[in-house]
Write a protein that holds these residues in place. Structure first.
Motif, short mmCIF file in Angstrom:
data_model
loop_
_atom_site.label_atom_id
_atom_site.label_comp_id
_atom_site.label_asym_id
_atom_site.label_seq_id
_atom_site.Cartn_x
_atom_site.Cartn_y
_atom_site.Cartn_z
N UNK A 152 0.85 -1.21 0.00
CA UNK A 152 0.00 0.00 0.00
C UNK A 152 0.88 1.26 0.00
N UNK A 153 1.84 1.29 0.90
CA UNK A 153 2.73 2.47 0.96
C UNK A 153 3.50 2.63 -0.36
N UNK A 154 3.95 1.49 -0.92
CA UNK A 154 4.71 1.58 -2.17
C UNK A 154 3.83 2.18 -3.27
N UNK A 155 2.59 1.77 -3.31
CA UNK A 155 1.66 2.29 -4.31
C UNK A 155 1.54 3.81 -4.20
N UNK A 156 1.44 4.30 -2.98
CA UNK A 156 1.32 5.75 -2.75
C UNK A 156 2.56 6.49 -3.27
N UNK A 157 3.73 6.01 -2.90
CA UNK A 157 4.97 6.69 -3.33
C UNK A 157 5.13 6.62 -4.84
N UNK A 158 4.75 5.48 -5.40
CA UNK A 158 4.85 5.33 -6.85
C UNK A 158 3.90 6.31 -7.55
N UNK A 159 2.67 6.39 -7.06
CA UNK A 159 1.70 7.31 -7.69
C UNK A 159 2.23 8.75 -7.69
#
Ligand code: DOR
Ligand code: ZN
Length: 364
Positions: A298-305
């Motif tokens: 979830x956190x990775x998705x946020x930083x990637x976005x």
């Protein structure tokens, strides 16, 4: 000439540490602890607002709870449920109006707890969140405890929300910043403070800019959802947590501090499992979002976005870990751009974003 940035398809960072986690006890503990273990965490700050919430409010009680968690770790390892061998539960003292400064200091020096969790309750003993009714009713009365903590460098892990029913639910955090936190920092300028699960952009600006020694944990869900998500197509108890998700502009403000790599913000999931039956109560639905099974993704998705994957490592695995007496791990973990199916439920607990796919998978 147009510049093209190559798409990053894998990120390798030090193994992470969850700065704010609820694992509960007994059956629920057995059910949910493997989730965080299998996310390769080196440890977590364990919050102790259990059914009998003052169960971590003395040295003996906190030791007992740590013993139960360690015993469960042993069982899960023996039965091959996890290969995570070095997970370290860092306990917290649940601050009440009763505990003495001497006991708080002794518990810290003996390594029983790494910090003191502050929940506030109103005069009738009504808390603002799950099992917080035994929290502090008289903040000024606890100033001798804060004085001792400042002297010894013991972190205060604060749930800053006004609890009085007349305060608007969506302003509870900022009211508490002005009324409780600001005076506290001015009275104890050397006290290390962690602002738990920050949600309001105004509070985040305060943390980012104030001169005092303060940091904030941020959950994955507060980075991802705004208050509309509680009401989309009808009531969604799965998205109800405390502090409640805020309006979009405040979510974006918090997210901006986080993904721009501000060092005062670090990952603390506040993953808070509740049985479906408690989440589905028509009156008094339990607050808490269960993110433990896929927190890293979830956190990775946020930083990637936000095009900010270079800041993921410090946020998950480095920022202010020293405050908890934890070293940055020498071991690494890798997250790959590869779809991950989020389970709907773990036992009787609904998982955040259950039944959907995330674009990243923690592979080892
Ligand atoms: O949503 C929340 N759930 N917020 C808290 O502060 C407590 C937590 C829980 O323990 O369920
Ligand atoms: Zn919590």
């Amino acid at each position: 000439m147009e510049t093209t940035v190559a798409k990053v398809n894998a990120v390798t960072i030090p193994r992470w540490f969850d700065r704010h986690l609820h694992v509960r006890d007994v059956d629920m503990l057995r059910n949910v602890l493997p989730c965080t273990l299998n996310q390769r965490a080196i440890g977590a700050v364990i919050m102790g607002n259990l059914k009998h919430p003052d169960e971590t409010s003395t040295i003996e009680k906190a030791k007992g709870y740590r013993w139960r968690i360690r015993a469960m770790l042993g069982i899960l390892q023996t039965f091959g449920v996890t290969t995570n061998k070095d997970f370290e539960p860092r306990m917290t003292c649940y601050l009440t109006d009763e505990i003495t400064p001497e006991e708080v200091v002794r518990g810290f020096k003996e390594g029983v707890w790494c910090g003191v969790k502050l929940y506030m309750a109103d005069q009738r003993g009504l808390g603002g969140t799950t099992n917080s009714g035994h929290g502090v009713k008289n903040l000024l009365g606890r100033y001798p405890v804060f004085e001792a903590m400042e002297r010894e460098g013991i972190p205060l892990l604060g749930h800053f929300e006004a609890v009085e029913p007349e305060v608007d639910e969506f302003d509870r955090e900022i009211v508490s910043v002005e009324r409780d936190l600001d005076p506290l920092l001015n009275s104890f300028p050397g006290l290390p403070v962690v602002f738990e699960h920050i949600t309001d952009g105004r509070a985040a600006a305060f943390v980012a800019e104030v001169k005092h020694n303060i940091q904030a944990t941020v959950t994955a869900h507060h980075l991802m959802i705004n208050r509309n998500e509680m009401f989309r197509n009808g009531m969604n108890p799965v998205h109800f947590c405390k502090p409640v998700p805020k309006r979009e502009m405040y979510r974006l403000k918090v997210r901006e501090y986080v993904t721009s790599g501000h060092r005062r913000f670090g990952a603390g999931t506040d993953s808070a499992p509740h049985d479906e039956s408690a989440k589905m109560r028509c009156y008094g639905c339990a607050a808490g979002i269960f993110t433990a099974p896929t927190a890293v993704e979830l956190y990775t998705t946020v930083f990637d976005e936000d095009g900010a994957l270079e800041h993921l490592g410090p946020f998950l695995s480095e920022n202010f870990l020293g405050l908890y007496g934890v070293k940055v791990s020498k071991e690494t973990m890798t997250i790959e751009r590869k779809p991950l199916a989020v389970p709907q439920k773990i036992g009787n607990v609904q998982v955040f974003r259950g039944g959907t796919e995330l674009p990243w998978t923690l592979v080892g």
